[in-house]
Design an enzyme around this catalytic site. Structure first.
Site, mmCIF file in Angstrom:
data_model
loop_
_atom_site.group_PDB
_atom_site.id
_atom_site.type_symbol
_atom_site.label_atom_id
_atom_site.label_comp_id
_atom_site.label_asym_id
_atom_site.label_seq_id
_atom_site.Cartn_x
_atom_site.Cartn_y
_atom_site.Cartn_z
ATOM 1 N N CYS A 186 0.838 -1.211 0.000
ATOM 2 C CA CYS A 186 0.000 0.000 0.000
ATOM 3 C C CYS A 186 0.866 1.251 0.000
ATOM 4 O O CYS A 186 0.542 2.247 -0.659
ATOM 5 C CB CYS A 186 -0.910 0.012 1.227
ATOM 6 S SG CYS A 186 -1.990 -1.417 1.350
HETATM 7 C C1 BEZ Z 1 0.570 -4.614 1.813
HETATM 8 O O1 BEZ Z 1 0.035 -3.559 1.499
HETATM 9 O O2 BEZ Z 1 1.772 -4.766 1.774
HETATM 10 C C2 BEZ Z 1 -0.255 -5.795 2.233
HETATM 11 C C3 BEZ Z 1 -1.436 -5.586 2.928
HETATM 12 C C4 BEZ Z 1 -2.165 -6.682 3.337
HETATM 13 C C5 BEZ Z 1 -1.719 -7.968 3.038
HETATM 14 C C6 BEZ Z 1 -0.546 -8.150 2.300
HETATM 15 C C7 BEZ Z 1 0.195 -7.053 1.907
#
Ligand code: BEZ
Length: 210
Positions: A45
């Protein structure tokens, strides 16, 4: 029921890192990209929001306003935004919607319980100036989206809204486009002065109209 293309994008009021907004008022006559992410302070994210911020001029050129959503509270968004700016060398200045009570998540069906009961998946909606939904995509938490692809799709949506054309596979701005089946070849020749190449009666190309 989930949203379908052509539906009016539901309106909402929300607290965001750029202040309280009414979604439809905020969009005004612009196009909009509303996209959800699973959670703040997560790595994928962080890169997605950074990339979006770095493409600010590209979205602005296309008259597109961008908003990100997750079910995290505003204070968390504010703290995380500093990290995004620091690690991605950017300045996030689009609203991060704090959707703690899941109003937006529910309106836009962003929670897919078989993926996660609590977090939004990576939904992305493109909304036209008429507030109608033009495109939706859903990615899992493990896969970051391609925001250059989002721009490519916006180019296609904006052009095909104005002209009787469609864009072929992998099309990019500036490349030849396809004459839609509803236009006869005779009419296409009149409509598209740059020329029409007929490969098959149903497969006709013309240079990008503008
Ligand atoms: C991420 O944004 O890195 C992420 C969020 C939830 C699960 C896996 C990755």
């Amino acid at each position: 029921m989930s949203l379908r293309l052509g539906d009016i994008a539901p309106n909402f009021q929300a607290s965001t890192t750029e202040g309280d907004i009414d979604f439809h008022e905020y969009l005004g006559s612009s196009w909009g990209v509303l996209f959800s992410h699973p959670a703040d302070y997560t790595p994928v994210c962080t890169t997605e929001l950074g990339k979006t911020a770095l493409l600010k001029q590209e979205f602005a050129k296309r008259n597109v306003k961008v908003l990100a959503v997750s079910v995290d509270p505003l204070e968390k968004h504010i703290g995380w935004k500093k990290d995004i700016n620091e690690t991605q060398s950017c300045e996030v200045d689009f609203p991060l919607v704090a959707d703690e009570n899941k109003t937006v998540a529910n309106l836009y069906d962003m929670i897919h319980p078989n993926a996660s009961e609590t977090f939004t998946v990576r939904s992305l909606f493109i909304i036209g100036p008429d507030k109608k939904l033009k495109l939706s995509i859903t990615y899992p938490a493990s896969t970051g989206r391609n925001f250059v692809e989002v721009l490519r799709v916006i180019d296609s949506l904006q052009m095909t809204a104005k002209h009787s054309v469609a864009t072929p596979a992998d099309w990019k701005h500036g490349e030849d486009v396809i004459v839609v089946p509803a236009v006869s070849t005779e009419d296409a020749i009149k409509k598209f002065p740059k020329g029409v190449k007929v490969v098959k009666p149903y497969l006709r190309y013309t240079p990008q109209p503008e």
